[in-house]
Design a protein around this motif. Structure first.
Motif, PDB file in Angstrom:
ATOM      1  N   HIS A  17       0.899  -1.120  -0.213  1.00  0.00           N
ATOM      2  CA  HIS A  17      -0.069  -0.250  -0.228  1.00  0.00           C
ATOM      3  C   HIS A  17       0.693   1.127   0.155  1.00  0.00           C
ATOM      4  CE1 HIS A  17      -4.078   2.513   0.621  1.00  0.00           C
ATOM      5  NE2 HIS A  17      -3.661   2.850   1.459  1.00  0.00           N
ATOM      6  N   ALA A  18       1.729   1.160   0.731  1.00  0.00           N
ATOM      7  CA  ALA A  18       3.322   2.410   0.740  1.00  0.00           C
ATOM      8  C   ALA A  18       3.728   2.641  -0.428  1.00  0.00           C
ATOM      9  CB  ALA A  18       3.667   1.991   1.621  1.00  0.00           C
ATOM     10  N   HIS A  19       3.765   1.663  -0.969  1.00  0.00           N
ATOM     11  CA  HIS A  19       4.381   1.673  -2.067  1.00  0.00           C
ATOM     12  C   HIS A  19       3.465   2.242  -3.472  1.00  0.00           C
ATOM     13  CE1 HIS A  19       7.093   1.267  -5.461  1.00  0.00           C
ATOM     14  NE2 HIS A  19       7.244  -0.189  -6.721  1.00  0.00           N
ATOM     15  N   GLN A  20       1.895   1.907  -3.340  1.00  0.00           N
ATOM     16  CA  GLN A  20       1.454   2.197  -4.326  1.00  0.00           C
ATOM     17  C   GLN A  20       1.380   3.858  -4.168  1.00  0.00           C
ATOM     18  OE1 GLN A  20       0.187   0.654  -7.221  1.00  0.00           O
ATOM     19  NE2 GLN A  20       1.409  -0.547  -6.469  1.00  0.00           N
ATOM     20  N   ALA A  21       1.247   4.300  -2.561  1.00  0.00           N
ATOM     21  CA  ALA A  21       1.855   5.516  -2.872  1.00  0.00           C
ATOM     22  C   ALA A  21       2.613   6.731  -3.065  1.00  0.00           C
ATOM     23  CB  ALA A  21       1.216   6.340  -1.407  1.00  0.00           C
ATOM     24  N   ASP A  22       3.414   5.622  -2.992  1.00  0.00           N
ATOM     25  CA  ASP A  22       4.736   6.439  -3.733  1.00  0.00           C
ATOM     26  C   ASP A  22       4.675   6.800  -5.008  1.00  0.00           C
ATOM     27  OD1 ASP A  22       6.453   6.592  -1.377  1.00  0.00           O
ATOM     28  OD2 ASP A  22       7.286   4.440  -1.345  1.00  0.00           O
ATOM     29  N   LEU A  23       4.459   5.499  -5.637  1.00  0.00           N
ATOM     30  CA  LEU A  23       4.014   5.621  -7.355  1.00  0.00           C
ATOM     31  C   LEU A  23       3.419   6.959  -7.405  1.00  0.00           C
ATOM     32  CD1 LEU A  23       3.914   1.636  -7.782  1.00  0.00           C
ATOM     33  CD2 LEU A  23       5.762   3.208  -7.791  1.00  0.00           C
ATOM     34  N   GLN A  24       2.093   7.089  -6.749  1.00  0.00           N
ATOM     35  CA  GLN A  24       1.217   7.761  -6.942  1.00  0.00           C
ATOM     36  C   GLN A  24       1.912   9.719  -6.721  1.00  0.00           C
ATOM     37  OE1 GLN A  24      -2.096   6.720  -5.036  1.00  0.00           O
ATOM     38  NE2 GLN A  24      -2.338   5.027  -6.102  1.00  0.00           N
ATOM     39  N   THR A  25       2.622   9.724  -5.627  1.00  0.00           N
ATOM     40  CA  THR A  25       3.622  10.733  -5.631  1.00  0.00           C
ATOM     41  C   THR A  25       4.678  11.072  -6.066  1.00  0.00           C
ATOM     42  OG1 THR A  25       2.294   9.987  -3.339  1.00  0.00           O
ATOM     43  CG2 THR A  25       4.278  12.343  -3.448  1.00  0.00           C
ATOM     44  N   GLN A  26       5.160  10.288  -7.050  1.00  0.00           N
ATOM     45  CA  GLN A  26       6.754   9.896  -7.167  1.00  0.00           C
ATOM     46  C   GLN A  26       6.734  10.630  -8.761  1.00  0.00           C
ATOM     47  OE1 GLN A  26       7.757   6.605  -7.369  1.00  0.00           O
ATOM     48  NE2 GLN A  26       7.227   6.223  -9.219  1.00  0.00           N
ATOM     49  N   GLU A  27       6.201  11.147  -9.540  1.00  0.00           N
ATOM     50  CA  GLU A  27       6.098  11.728 -10.630  1.00  0.00           C
ATOM     51  C   GLU A  27       7.190  13.436 -10.604  1.00  0.00           C
ATOM     52  OE1 GLU A  27       3.395  10.706 -13.529  1.00  0.00           O
ATOM     53  OE2 GLU A  27       4.153  11.467 -15.145  1.00  0.00           O
ATOM     54  N   LYS A  28       5.951  13.897  -9.166  1.00  0.00           N
ATOM     55  CA  LYS A  28       6.863  15.471  -9.744  1.00  0.00           C
ATOM     56  C   LYS A  28       7.512  15.538  -9.145  1.00  0.00           C
ATOM     57  CE  LYS A  28       3.439  16.143  -5.433  1.00  0.00           C
ATOM     58  NZ  LYS A  28       2.624  16.524  -5.029  1.00  0.00           N
ATOM     59  N   TYR A  29       7.949  14.912  -8.463  1.00  0.00           N
ATOM     60  CA  TYR A  29       9.811  15.022  -7.961  1.00  0.00           C
ATOM     61  C   TYR A  29      10.649  14.437  -8.987  1.00  0.00           C
ATOM     62  CZ  TYR A  29       7.238  15.964  -3.847  1.00  0.00           C
ATOM     63  OH  TYR A  29       6.903  16.623  -2.254  1.00  0.00           O
ATOM     64  N   GLY A  30      10.265  13.193  -9.575  1.00  0.00           N
ATOM     65  CA  GLY A  30      11.489  13.486 -10.789  1.00  0.00           C
ATOM     66  C   GLY A  30      11.718  11.669  -9.940  1.00  0.00           C
ATOM     67  N   VAL A  31      11.217  11.327  -9.519  1.00  0.00           N
ATOM     68  CA  VAL A  31      12.003  10.094  -8.516  1.00  0.00           C
ATOM     69  C   VAL A  31      10.843   9.168  -8.788  1.00  0.00           C
ATOM     70  CG1 VAL A  31      12.275   9.132  -6.116  1.00  0.00           C
ATOM     71  CG2 VAL A  31      12.028  11.358  -6.620  1.00  0.00           C
ATOM     72  N   LYS A  32      11.659   7.461  -9.002  1.00  0.00           N
ATOM     73  CA  LYS A  32      10.545   6.339  -9.635  1.00  0.00           C
ATOM     74  C   LYS A  32      11.428   4.910  -8.683  1.00  0.00           C
ATOM     75  CE  LYS A  32      11.024   6.663 -14.411  1.00  0.00           C
ATOM     76  NZ  LYS A  32      11.870   5.526 -15.819  1.00  0.00           N
ATOM     77  N   TYR A  33      10.454   4.635  -7.387  1.00  0.00           N
ATOM     78  CA  TYR A  33      10.821   3.753  -6.296  1.00  0.00           C
ATOM     79  C   TYR A  33      10.314   2.319  -7.407  1.00  0.00           C
ATOM     80  CZ  TYR A  33      11.622   5.996  -2.346  1.00  0.00           C
ATOM     81  OH  TYR A  33      11.731   7.561  -1.757  1.00  0.00           O
TER      82      TYR A  33
END
Lengths: 79, 79
Positions: A17-33
């Motif tokens: 669940h936490a990983h999904q939240a990362d995936l939905q948040t990361q784009e604007k930071y230029g990050v890829k988990y």
């Protein structure tokens, strides 16, 4: 690679669940988990992440679910 | 996943060489060292390994090059 030394009450569902939240948040930071490994017994989690900076990777975790890593190390990969 | 906290004088070539030694040693232990991540700055190395036991994974490192990990954690993977 980041290391979460002990996430209280860690379960497979919770970390997914936490990983999904990362995936939905990361784009604007230029990050890829990319991938993560976890152990429910010790509560340890390792996250492999591509990011422009450590701060950007940390910001995603903080905003997505608040589970900021205890350590983050810039690594090269070999196989 | 194992963690080598600080390998003295770590270089990309050295860790690649050690990994090759693992690959040539591992079969008889039923172990597979899959991928590794390293940071020359801190000397930190993470090895992702499939093994029948922690002891088997440790035995391969010991026999192949003597760089036994400081910590080894049984993990599940997510992505």
């Amino acid at each position: 690679m980041d290391i979460h030394a002990h996430v209280e009450g860690l379960t497979e569902e919770a970390v997914a669940h936490a990983h999904q939240a990362d995936l939905q948040t990361q784009e604007k930071y230029g990050v890829k988990y990319l991938r993560y490994w976890f152990d429910e017994g010790t509560g340890k989690v390792f996250c492999l992440v591509e990011a422009p900076s450590k701060e950007a990777a940390i910001a995603v975790h903080r905003e997505a679910h608040g589970l900021v890593a205890d350590e983050i190390i810039e690594v090269q990969e070999g196989s």
